[in-house]
Design a protein around this motif. Sequence first.
Motif, PDB file in Angstrom:
ATOM      1  N   ARG A 138       0.850  -1.188   0.000  1.00 23.55           N
ATOM      2  CA  ARG A 138       0.000   0.000   0.000  1.00 23.55           C
ATOM      3  C   ARG A 138       0.881   1.230   0.000  1.00 23.55           C
ATOM      4  O   ARG A 138       1.833   1.323   0.760  1.00 23.55           O
ATOM      5  CB  ARG A 138      -0.892   0.015   1.248  1.00 23.55           C
ATOM      6  CG  ARG A 138      -1.846  -1.140   1.270  1.00 23.55           C
ATOM      7  CD  ARG A 138      -2.680  -1.114   2.498  1.00 23.55           C
ATOM      8  NE  ARG A 138      -3.680  -2.153   2.421  1.00 23.55           N
ATOM      9  CZ  ARG A 138      -4.540  -2.426   3.358  1.00 23.55           C
ATOM     10  NH1 ARG A 138      -4.537  -1.730   4.464  1.00 23.55           N
ATOM     11  NH2 ARG A 138      -5.416  -3.380   3.211  1.00 23.55           N
ATOM     12  N   SER A 147      -8.366   2.380  -5.937  1.00 21.28           N
ATOM     13  CA  SER A 147      -9.094   2.950  -4.808  1.00 21.28           C
ATOM     14  C   SER A 147      -8.151   3.643  -3.830  1.00 21.28           C
ATOM     15  O   SER A 147      -6.943   3.423  -3.827  1.00 21.28           O
ATOM     16  CB  SER A 147      -9.908   1.876  -4.090  1.00 21.28           C
ATOM     17  OG  SER A 147      -9.073   0.835  -3.679  1.00 21.28           O
ATOM     18  N   SER A 183      -8.005   4.443   0.333  1.00 19.67           N
ATOM     19  CA  SER A 183      -8.549   4.224   1.671  1.00 19.67           C
ATOM     20  C   SER A 183      -8.217   5.457   2.502  1.00 19.67           C
ATOM     21  O   SER A 183      -7.043   5.795   2.683  1.00 19.67           O
ATOM     22  CB  SER A 183      -7.918   2.972   2.290  1.00 19.67           C
ATOM     23  OG  SER A 183      -8.391   2.780   3.590  1.00 19.67           O
ATOM     24  N   ALA A 223     -14.059   6.486   8.148  1.00 22.54           N
ATOM     25  CA  ALA A 223     -13.170   5.794   7.221  1.00 22.54           C
ATOM     26  C   ALA A 223     -13.981   5.282   6.051  1.00 22.54           C
ATOM     27  O   ALA A 223     -15.143   4.897   6.206  1.00 22.54           O
ATOM     28  CB  ALA A 223     -12.469   4.640   7.929  1.00 22.54           C
ATOM     29  N   GLN A 224     -13.370   5.286   4.890  1.00 26.56           N
ATOM     30  CA  GLN A 224     -14.054   4.807   3.697  1.00 26.56           C
ATOM     31  C   GLN A 224     -13.011   4.480   2.632  1.00 26.56           C
ATOM     32  O   GLN A 224     -11.950   5.099   2.576  1.00 26.56           O
ATOM     33  CB  GLN A 224     -15.009   5.874   3.167  1.00 26.56           C
ATOM     34  CG  GLN A 224     -15.839   5.423   1.985  1.00 26.56           C
ATOM     35  CD  GLN A 224     -16.900   6.447   1.626  1.00 26.56           C
ATOM     36  OE1 GLN A 224     -17.462   7.109   2.490  1.00 26.56           O
ATOM     37  NE2 GLN A 224     -17.161   6.584   0.344  1.00 26.56           N
ATOM     38  N   VAL A 225     -13.342   3.531   1.786  1.00 30.70           N
ATOM     39  CA  VAL A 225     -12.540   3.234   0.607  1.00 30.70           C
ATOM     40  C   VAL A 225     -13.228   3.912  -0.578  1.00 30.70           C
ATOM     41  O   VAL A 225     -14.389   3.640  -0.870  1.00 30.70           O
ATOM     42  CB  VAL A 225     -12.391   1.719   0.380  1.00 30.70           C
ATOM     43  CG1 VAL A 225     -11.630   1.452  -0.911  1.00 30.70           C
ATOM     44  CG2 VAL A 225     -11.682   1.071   1.567  1.00 30.70           C
ATOM     45  N   ARG A 278      -4.286   5.875   2.024  1.00 26.82           N
ATOM     46  CA  ARG A 278      -3.515   4.818   1.365  1.00 26.82           C
ATOM     47  C   ARG A 278      -4.097   4.511  -0.011  1.00 26.82           C
ATOM     48  O   ARG A 278      -5.281   4.273  -0.140  1.00 26.82           O
ATOM     49  CB  ARG A 278      -3.544   3.533   2.195  1.00 26.82           C
ATOM     50  CG  ARG A 278      -2.856   3.657   3.508  1.00 26.82           C
ATOM     51  CD  ARG A 278      -2.822   2.312   4.216  1.00 26.82           C
ATOM     52  NE  ARG A 278      -2.355   2.498   5.563  1.00 26.82           N
ATOM     53  CZ  ARG A 278      -3.128   2.393   6.640  1.00 26.82           C
ATOM     54  NH1 ARG A 278      -4.395   2.093   6.518  1.00 26.82           N
ATOM     55  NH2 ARG A 278      -2.626   2.601   7.839  1.00 26.82           N
ATOM     56  N   LEU A 338      -4.717   1.919  -2.690  1.00 22.78           N
ATOM     57  CA  LEU A 338      -4.801   0.451  -2.692  1.00 22.78           C
ATOM     58  C   LEU A 338      -4.757  -0.090  -4.109  1.00 22.78           C
ATOM     59  O   LEU A 338      -5.249   0.505  -5.014  1.00 22.78           O
ATOM     60  CB  LEU A 338      -6.083  -0.009  -2.027  1.00 22.78           C
ATOM     61  CG  LEU A 338      -6.308   0.457  -0.594  1.00 22.78           C
ATOM     62  CD1 LEU A 338      -7.644  -0.025  -0.101  1.00 22.78           C
ATOM     63  CD2 LEU A 338      -5.200  -0.017   0.316  1.00 22.78           C
TER      64      LEU A 338
END
Length: 160
Positions: free
Chosen positions: A31, A66, A68, A112-114, A158, A160
């Motif tokens: 990551r 994506s 994060s 938090a979400q992706v 991060r 991904l």
Amino acid sequence: MAQQVTSRSFLERLAVLEDQVAQLRRTGWERDELPVYPTSLHAMPYEDDTTFITTWETVLSPRTGSLSLGLVFIGDFVGTTNTGGAWQVLLNGADVVMSGTIAATYSYQFAAQVIDLTPYRTLTGLKLQIQVRRTSGATTGGKYGSGGAVAIAPRYARLL
């Protein structure tokens, strides 16, 4: 005494390359941490404005599928009045991909979400903005004098 450096044969270089590929496969997915920079003139992530203000931002190349993103935020407490707010995350200057409220409780909250980056893969540069505004609470006093302030900061970002 002079030393000679012999060049490696093709088979030796191939063996080293195969070893490196095998090592990468064993480590799994890596990551990439994405740096996010503060933009507030207050030099801290606190804001007391009643309109959305960008407090953190970065520009990235959407090479992955994506992102994060984790955030932390907190309201303010002025005298006997708690202050709350709202927050949002923008991509490409206009697309709201995350949003929520900051409760007027003077306690830390987390989100938090992706985020799917595939609609932006053709762009060479994608702007990420984290914005916040005060929606309730004290209108005088506070950290900067014009009311309670709400704070927001990224915990991690991060690719991904």
